[in-house]
Motif scaffolding. Structure first.
Motif, PDB file in Angstrom:
ATOM      1  N   ILE A  90       0.844  -1.201   0.000  1.00 46.86           N
ATOM      2  CA  ILE A  90       0.000   0.000   0.000  1.00 46.86           C
ATOM      3  C   ILE A  90       0.878   1.249   0.000  1.00 46.86           C
ATOM      4  CG2 ILE A  90      -1.899   1.219   1.148  1.00 46.86           C
ATOM      5  CD1 ILE A  90      -2.611  -1.690   0.575  1.00 46.86           C
ATOM      6  N   PHE A 123      -1.522  -0.026  -5.340  1.00 48.05           N
ATOM      7  CA  PHE A 123      -2.497   0.161  -4.267  1.00 48.05           C
ATOM      8  C   PHE A 123      -2.189   1.483  -3.577  1.00 48.05           C
ATOM      9  CE2 PHE A 123      -1.975  -4.355  -4.914  1.00 48.05           C
ATOM     10  CZ  PHE A 123      -3.252  -4.883  -4.809  1.00 48.05           C
ATOM     11  N   THR A 124      -3.162   2.374  -3.536  1.00 47.78           N
ATOM     12  CA  THR A 124      -2.907   3.670  -2.911  1.00 47.78           C
ATOM     13  C   THR A 124      -4.087   4.096  -2.057  1.00 47.78           C
ATOM     14  OG1 THR A 124      -2.579   6.053  -3.332  1.00 47.78           O
ATOM     15  CG2 THR A 124      -3.643   4.800  -5.073  1.00 47.78           C
ATOM     16  N   ASP A 126      -4.688   7.214  -1.829  1.00 48.06           N
ATOM     17  CA  ASP A 126      -5.143   8.388  -2.581  1.00 48.06           C
ATOM     18  C   ASP A 126      -5.639   9.490  -1.635  1.00 48.06           C
ATOM     19  OD1 ASP A 126      -5.801  10.064  -4.641  1.00 48.06           O
ATOM     20  OD2 ASP A 126      -7.496   8.899  -5.388  1.00 48.06           O
ATOM     21  N   PHE A 127      -4.755   9.916  -0.744  1.00 45.58           N
ATOM     22  CA  PHE A 127      -5.103  10.941   0.247  1.00 45.58           C
ATOM     23  C   PHE A 127      -5.758  12.160  -0.388  1.00 45.58           C
ATOM     24  CE2 PHE A 127      -2.648  10.841   4.516  1.00 45.58           C
ATOM     25  CZ  PHE A 127      -3.091   9.559   4.763  1.00 45.58           C
ATOM     26  N   LYS A 139      -8.747   5.318   7.575  1.00 43.16           N
ATOM     27  CA  LYS A 139      -8.792   4.920   6.172  1.00 43.16           C
ATOM     28  C   LYS A 139      -7.847   3.739   5.943  1.00 43.16           C
ATOM     29  CE  LYS A 139      -8.897   7.070   1.645  1.00 43.16           C
ATOM     30  NZ  LYS A 139      -8.664   8.300   0.882  1.00 43.16           N
ATOM     31  N   LYS A 142      -9.304   0.513   7.074  1.00 37.79           N
ATOM     32  CA  LYS A 142     -10.325   0.080   6.123  1.00 37.79           C
ATOM     33  C   LYS A 142      -9.686  -0.487   4.853  1.00 37.79           C
ATOM     34  CE  LYS A 142     -14.822   1.582   4.609  1.00 37.79           C
ATOM     35  NZ  LYS A 142     -15.776   2.674   4.554  1.00 37.79           N
ATOM     36  N   ILE A 143      -8.617   0.159   4.420  1.00 44.48           N
ATOM     37  CA  ILE A 143      -7.901  -0.327   3.233  1.00 44.48           C
ATOM     38  C   ILE A 143      -7.421  -1.757   3.460  1.00 44.48           C
ATOM     39  CG2 ILE A 143      -5.711  -0.074   1.969  1.00 44.48           C
ATOM     40  CD1 ILE A 143      -6.156   2.970   2.099  1.00 44.48           C
ATOM     41  N   GLU A 146     -10.334  -4.126   3.219  1.00 44.81           N
ATOM     42  CA  GLU A 146     -10.798  -4.293   1.832  1.00 44.81           C
ATOM     43  C   GLU A 146      -9.839  -5.161   1.023  1.00 44.81           C
ATOM     44  OE1 GLU A 146     -13.284  -0.071   1.331  1.00 44.81           O
ATOM     45  OE2 GLU A 146     -11.409  -0.353   0.240  1.00 44.81           O
ATOM     46  N   VAL A 147      -8.554  -4.896   1.204  1.00 41.98           N
ATOM     47  CA  VAL A 147      -7.548  -5.642   0.450  1.00 41.98           C
ATOM     48  C   VAL A 147      -7.576  -7.121   0.838  1.00 41.98           C
ATOM     49  CG1 VAL A 147      -5.052  -5.977   0.365  1.00 41.98           C
ATOM     50  CG2 VAL A 147      -5.997  -3.728  -0.100  1.00 41.98           C
ATOM     51  N   GLU A 149     -10.078  -8.790   1.853  1.00 42.64           N
ATOM     52  CA  GLU A 149     -11.268  -9.431   1.304  1.00 42.64           C
ATOM     53  C   GLU A 149     -11.146  -9.660  -0.201  1.00 42.64           C
ATOM     54  OE1 GLU A 149     -16.112  -8.985   1.611  1.00 42.64           O
ATOM     55  OE2 GLU A 149     -14.868  -7.202   1.739  1.00 42.64           O
ATOM     56  N   LEU A 150     -10.573  -8.691  -0.890  1.00 43.29           N
ATOM     57  CA  LEU A 150     -10.520  -8.771  -2.359  1.00 43.29           C
ATOM     58  C   LEU A 150      -9.376  -9.638  -2.872  1.00 43.29           C
ATOM     59  CD1 LEU A 150     -11.367  -5.060  -3.226  1.00 43.29           C
ATOM     60  CD2 LEU A 150     -12.777  -7.058  -3.744  1.00 43.29           C
TER      61      LEU A 150
END
Lengths: 486, 487
Positions: A90, A123-124, A126-127, A139, A142-143, A146-147, A149-150
Motif C-alpha cells: 500500500i 495500491f494507494t 489516494d489521500f 482509512k 479500512k484499506i 478491503e484488500v 477481502e478482495l
C-alpha cells in the motif's frame, strides 16, 4: 572474494590523475561558491591503495542541481518491498508516489497478477485534503480490510508511508498491529516518508529494519534444513536477473531457500534465519539484514558478483570455498561448461567494442559490479559514480577502477554532461532521466537500472544479452544519421 | 511479533487455490464486492498535481520547472514524463529533507534558486510544490521575495509559483494552477487598454501528445489565425536528435506569453481543467474567453473551426473543408468495423469527452467509461453526451472508479477492446481483448505521442489505429476456413 582484487588495474591510455583533477576543477567552476564547496568532496581522481582518494557520500543533495536521486519511499517501495510478489504493497498517502513508481522497476514475478501475486499493481490510499486534516489512520485500517477481502491469497500487506503521513503524525504502526491481528496476516508498517534521509538509501535501511522487527524468524521452512541452504540477498529480479542467478547457484548444488526480494515470497523471507549462508549481491540495499542475521542467528554472509564471466567464475569459486569438495568440484565443472559459451559471446562482440569508453552512473551497486562485464567485452570505464552509495561502497570501488579515472557521488546532470564530453565517451550507462540527454548529444546510452527493458544481465544467461545490448547501443546504424549531409 | 506468535511453517499457494481465485475474481459476486470498496484505490488513472504543473512549465521558452519539496518528487515527475515521451525532462528541486519540517523550506529554496539559475541559465523558473511544503505551510510569496532581496536571483528574473498539493485534485488541476500563475506573472501590467494583437490564446490543457500541439498550430495557420499556445510542449517533448542536447528546446516565447491579455480571443480546450486560468482571463480582459471541448472527432472539430471563424471573422478555408471530407470518407469506409462495437475507455474528463464524441460518431459504443478522479458535474456532462446518441444507450460512466474496477466490469460485462494508457494492459490480457494504446502514459509502445488525434486528421489517425487493431484481432483469431485475404 577476499583476495580477488589485489591486482592493480592497468592504467587507461590518456587518463591521468592530474588531468582528471583539472577536469574536476573545471566542473566545479560551473557552481556558485557555496555549492562548489559542497560538491567538491563528492568527486575525485582515483588512486587505489593510496589514502586520500575518498569520495564523500550519503550527504544531502545540493538544492537546484538536477540530481538523479529518489527518496526513502522510492527505496522502500521500488527496491525492497515492491518486488515481494505475494503481498499487497500500500502506497499510503497521496496518489502520485505509487503512480510514478508503478511497474517501473521491472521486478518480474511468477504468478497471476491480482490472484496470487500483486507486484505489478498500484495500491494507494489516494489521500485527499480531509485525510490530511483528520488523519488517515481509519482509512488505512479500512484499506487493509478491503484488500484482505478482495485478495484472499495475499500473504501479507506492507504499508509504505509517503511524506504527509509522517508530517501529520499518523500512527501507521498501531494501525498495522491491529489490522494484522484482526485479519490474520502480517501487516508490516514501513515509515519510509520521502523526506527522511538524503536518498533512496535510507528507505532501504528502514525497510531492512521493518523486516528485522516484523518479519524475520516468524516462519520456518517446511523441509528439514540442509548444509546447502542459502538465501540470495539483494537480487531484485530486474528483467529476470534473480532467475538467472538462482539457476547457477542450483547448478552449484545449493538450495536457494529465499530470494530477497526479487520474485520474493514473504514467508520464505521470514524463514531465512534457517539458512547456512547469505549471498549478497546488492550490498548497499541489503547489508543491514545480512548483518542482523549474522549477529542474531550466526549466519555468515558474503558478497558476490554475477556480472560477466570473469566475475562469475571468481564468485563461484569463492562461494564454493564456503562449502565441501562436492560443491567446489561443481564450481569447476560449471566454469568449464560455460567458459566456451561465454568466449563465443566475447569473440562475437569484443572486436566491435574493444577500447570503447564508458561512463557509469547508477544506484548503489552497479557502478562497481558491472565493470568486469564491460571489461570482458573490451570496454574501458573512465568514470563511475553512485546515486546513493556510502563510504563502504566507495571502498569497494577504488580497486575496480584504473588510476586517474573519475569517481563521483550524486552527480548532477550538468556534471555528467561535462564529463561525457571531455572524455568523449562511447557509452553512458545510467538512468531513464539521463538517457535522452545523452542520446540527443549523439552519445550512445543504456539504462542500467532497468536494463533498458531488456535483461536479465546476471549470470551466464545474462551476459550474452548484456553483450548484445551494449553492442547495439554503441553500433546502431542510426548514429550514422545524426549529422545531416546538408 | 516473533516473540508473541508461534512460528508458523511456510506454506505454498496451491494450484487449486489459484484456480479458484482466478475464477472468482471474474464473477459478478466479486465485481459487487470490488465496486463497493470505499477506501483503497487500485490502479488509478490519475496522478498528482505537480506532474501537470511540470508539464505546463516545460511548455514555456527557456523555462526550468522547479519542484519545491523533496528531490524524490522531482525525480518521479521527470521519469514519468521522460518515459512517456522518450525525451529529456529537465527539472530541479529544492531537495528538502527532514530538517525542512522543523525550519521550513526557505533555505532550500534559496540555495536551489541560486544554483539552478547559475547552472542551467533558464529564462524563467516555474516553482511548484510537492507535499512537504504544503503540509508545513511554506510561504512561497515571502520566500521568493526574500531570495530577490538576498540577490540570489535578479530582481527582474521571472519566478512564477503555484501551490500544487498532491492531496487535492489531480495532474489536470496542477496544470491549470501553474499555467495561471505563469501567465499572471508574465502578463501582469502588460495589458494595454484598447490594444488587440489579433492573436488567439489557445489552451490545450494537460495533453501529452506533441502531435496535437503541432496540429493546433497547423489548423490555426490554415484559418489564417496567429496563435499562442499556452503552453506549447511540441518541441520540448519532441526535439530533433542532431548531436546537441538543449535543455529548453522549445516552448511558447515568454514575450508572446506576456502579451496574452492583449489577444483577440482566448479559447480553452479543456472544459474541466482550466478553471483557474479561464477565471483569470475573464477577470483581466474584455476580449472573448471561451471554453469548449477539445476538437476530437468531426463534430468537435467543426465546432472548433466555426468558433475560430466566428471569433476572427474568417471563413473556414477550402483546404480544411477537403480535410473534413477526407475524414468523413475514411470514417464511412471503415464504419462497418466499429459499428456497435463496445469499448472501455479511461482518462481525464475532457479527454473522455472527446473520445466519447468520436466513438459515437462512428456508431461505436463507449461502453465502460472510467474516470478515476472527477466530480458529479463531469458525470453529468459526459452523460449528456451519451444521451445525445442512440449508441450511448446502456453505456456507463464510472466516476471515481479505477482500473481494478474496470477489470471487474470488463470480465462481467465484456467489451470488444480497450482504448487507453499502458496501465490498462493487464485488464486487456486477462480479458483476452485488444488494447489500443492511447492517452497518458504510453510506456510500452513507440511514437504514439507523435500521432495527433485532434482535428480531422486526428480523427483519421484514431480511426486507423482502432479499426486496424480490431482487424488484426480478426486475423489473429480466425479459424483457417475464415482466414480471408480481404477484410
Amino acid at each position: 572474494m577476499e583476495n580477488e582484487n589485489t591486482a592493480v588495474k592497468a592504467p587507461l591510455e590518456g587518463i591521468e590523475k592530474q588531468a582528471t583533477e583539472e577536469l574536476i576543477d573545471k566542473t566545479l567552476e560551473l557552481y556558485p561558491e557555496k555549492a562548489r564547496k559542497k560538491r567538491a568532496p563528492h568527486m575525485s581522481a582515483n588512486d587505489p591503495g593510496v589514502e586520500g582518494c575518498t569520495v564523500k557520500s550519503n550527504r544531502k543533495t545540493v538544492p537546484g542541481v538536477m540530481s538523479a536521486r529518489g527518496c526513502a519511499y522510492a527505496g522502500a517501495k521500488g527496491v525492497v518491498w515492491g518486488p515481494i510478489r505475494d503481498m499487497t504493497h500500500i502506497s499510503h498517502g497521496p496518489v502520485g508516489c505509487g503512480y510514478y513508481s508503478w511497474g517501473t522497476r521491472r521486478n518480474l514475478v511468477e504468478g497471476h497478477q491480482g490472484v496470487d501475486v500483486f507486484s505489478a499493481m498500484q495500491f494507494t490510499s489516494d489521500f485527499q485534503e480531509k485525510d490530511v486534516v483528520y488523519g488517515g489512520d481509519k482509512k488505512l485500517a479500512k484499506i487493509c480490510t478491503e484488500v484482505r477481502e478482495l485478495f484472499p491469497l495475499a500473504k501479507g500487506i506492507s504499508v509504505l508511508s509517503e511524506c504527509p503521513v509522517g508530517l501529520i503524525g499518523d500512527d501507521i504502526n498501531a494501525v498495522a498491529k491491529k489490522s494484522s491481528s484482526d485479519l490474520g496476516i502480517p501487516v508490516i508498517p514501513c515509515n519510509c516518508e520521502g523526506f527522511r534521509g538524503v536518498s533512496q538509501s535510507l528507505g532501504h535501511h528502514i525497510s531492512n529494519d521493518s523486516i528485522r522487527d516484523y518479519v524475520i524468524g516468524t516462519y520456518e521452512f517446511k523441509d528439514e534444513p540442509t548444509d546447502y541452504d542459502i538465501a540470495l540477498i539483494g537480487d531484485y529480479n530486474i528483467g529476470g536477473d534473480a532467475w538467472a542467478s538462482k539457476k547457477i547457484l542450483e547448478e552449484l548444488g545449493l538450495n536457494v531457500k529465499a530470494i530477497w526480494t526479487g520474485d520474493g515470497q514473504i514467508e520464505h523471507i521470514a524463514a531465512t534465519h534457517q539458512v547456512k549462508l547469505n549471498l549478497i549481491h546488492c550490498y548497499r540495499s541489503m547489508n543491514y539484514m545480512a548483518k542482523v542475521m549474522e549477529e542474531r542467528y550466526g549466519i555468515p554472509w558474503m558478497e558476490f558478483n554475477f556480472f560477466g564471466p570473469t566475475k562469475i567464475a571468481a564468485s563461484l569459486r569463492a562461494i564454493a570455498a564456503r562449502f565441501d569438495q562436492k560443491i567446489q568440484d561443481n564450481a569447476e565443472k560449471i566454469i568449464e561448461k560455460y567458459t566456451p559459451m561465454m568466449q563465443a559471446v566475447i569473440d562475437e562482440y569484443r572486436p566491435r567494442l574493444e577500447g570503447k569508453r564508458a561512463l557509469l552512473f547508477v544506484g548503489g551497486l552497479r557502478p562497481r559490479h558491472t565493470i568486469g562485464a564491460y571489461e570482458d567485452l573490451g570496454l574501458e570505464i573512465v568514470g563511475t559514480g553512485y546515486e546513493f552509495a556510502h563510504n563502504d561502497d566507495y571502498d569497494r570501488t577504488y580497486e575496480e577502477m584504473a588510476k586517474g579515472t573519475l569517481i563521483f557521488d550524486d552527480a548532477s546532470e550538468i556534471e555528467l554532461e561535462t564529463w561525457a564530453k571531455e572524455y568523449k565517451v562511447d557509452l553512458v550507462g545510467s538512468g531513464v532521466k539521463e538517457k535522452y540527454v545523452f542520446q540527443k548529444a549523439g552519445i550512445p546510452f543504456r539504462q542500467m537500472h532497468s536494463w533498458d527493458y531488456s535483461g536479465p544481465y546476471h549470470g551466464y544467461d545474462g551476459f550474452p544479452i548484456f553483450a548484445r545490448d551494449i553492442d547495439m547501443a554503441i553500433n546502431s546504424p542510426t548514429w550514422g544519421l545524426v549529422k545531416a549531409p546538408f | 511479533m516473533s516473540e508473541t506468535c508461534a512460528v508458523k511453517k511456510v506454506t505454498e499457494i496451491t494450484p487449486e487455490e489459484v484456480a479458484r481465485v482466478e475464477e472468482w475474481i471474474n464473477t459478478e459476486e466479486y465485481r459487487d464486492k470490488n465496486m463497493a470498496r470505499e477506501a483503497v484505490v487500485i490502479n488509478p488513472a490519475h496522478a498528482c498535481q505537480p506532474l501537470g504543473a511540470q508539464l505546463v512549465a516545460h511548455g514555456f521558452e527557456g523555462t526550468l520547472p522547479f519542484v519545491h519539496g523533496s528531490q524524490g518528487c522531482a525525480s518521479y515527475y521527470r521519469s514519468a514524463l521522460t518515459r512517456h515521451f522518450r525525451e529529456p525532462a529537465a527539472a530541479v528541486s529544492s531537495a528538502m529533507t527532514e530538517d525542512g519540517a522543523v525550519f521550513g523550506g526557505q533555505n532550500n529554496l534559496f540555495e536551489g534558486l541560486e544554483n539552478a539559475y547559475k547552472l542551467y541559465s533558464p529564462k524563467m523558473m516555474a516553482v511548484f510544490t510537492s507535499c512537504m511544503p504544503e503540509i508545513i505551510g511554506d510561504d512561497l510569496t515571502a520566500f521568493i521575495a526574500n531570495a530577490r532581496k538576498e540577490g540570489l536571483i535578479p530582481e527582474d528574473f521571472p519566478v512564477p509559483y503555484a501551490n500544487t498539493p498532491s492531496f487535492n485534485g489531480t495532474h489536470i488541476n496542477g496544470y491549470d494552477t501553474m499555467l495561471k500563475s505563469i501567465l499572471s506573472y508574465l502578463a501582469a501590467d502588460k495589458k494595454v487598454e484598447g490594444k488587440d494583437n489579433g492573436k488567439l490564446n489557445l489552451i490545450p490543457g494537460f495533453d501529452c501528445n506533441t502531435g496535437n500541439y503541432r496540429e493546433y498550430k497547423r489548423l490555426c495557420k490554415e484559418m489564417g489565425i496567429d496563435v499562442t499556445l499556452l503552453a506549447d510542449v511540441s518541441e520540448s517533448f519532441d526535439s530533433p536528435l542532431d548531436g546537441t542536447y538543449r535543455p529548453y528546446p522549445g516552448g511558447t516565447p515568454l514575450e508572446e506569453a506576456a502579451d496574452v491579455l492583449n489577444a483577440h480571443a482566448t479559447l480553452s480546450m479543456m472544459l474541466h481543467a482550466s478553471k483557474e486560468t479561464v477565471k483569470w482571463f475573464k477577470n483581466e480582459t474584455e476580449a472573448p474567453v471561451d471554453v469548449m471541448p477539445a476538437p476530437i472527432g468531426v463534430a468537435n472539430t467543426d465546432n472548433f473551426l466555426m468558433k475560430l471563424a466566428e471569433l476572427f471573422g474568417k471563413e473556414v478555408p477550402e483546404s480544411l473543408k477537403a480535410e473534413r471530407g477526407r475524414a468523413v470518407d475514411a470514417m464511412t469506409d471503415a464504419h462497418q468495423y466499429l459499428h456497435n462495437k463496445k469499448f472501455a475507455i479511461w482518462g481525464d474528463p475532457d479527454y473522455l469527452a472527446g473520445m466519447i464524441s468520436f466513438l459515437l460518431e462512428m456508431g461505436a459504443r463507449p461502453y465502460h467509461i472510467i474516470c478515476s478522479r472527477g466530480s458529479k458535474k463531469v458525470t453529468k456532462y459526459l452523460q449528456a453526451l451519451l444521451d445525445e446518441s442512440p449508441y450511448g444507450e446502456g453505456c456507463h460512466i464510472w466516476m471515481n472508479k479505477d482500473l481494478w474496477h474496470l477489470r471487474s466490469l470488463v470480465m462481467t460485462d465484456p467489451v470488444d477492446a480497450l482504448i487507453g494508457s499502458s496501465h490498462g494492459k493487464m485488464v486487456a490480457r486477462d480479458a483476452n481483448i485488444p488494447h489500443i494504446r492511447h492517452g497518458f502514459p504510453v510506456l510500452d509502445r513507440v511514437n504514439l505521442h507523435r500521432v495527433p488525434f485532434i482535428g480531422y486528421q486526428g480523427a483519421i489517425n484514431l480511426l486507423t489505429s482502432i479499426a486496424n487493431t480490431l482487424l488484426e484481432e480478426v486475423d489473429r483469431t480466425s479459424e483457417d476456413k475464415h482466414f480471408e485475404i480481404m477484410r
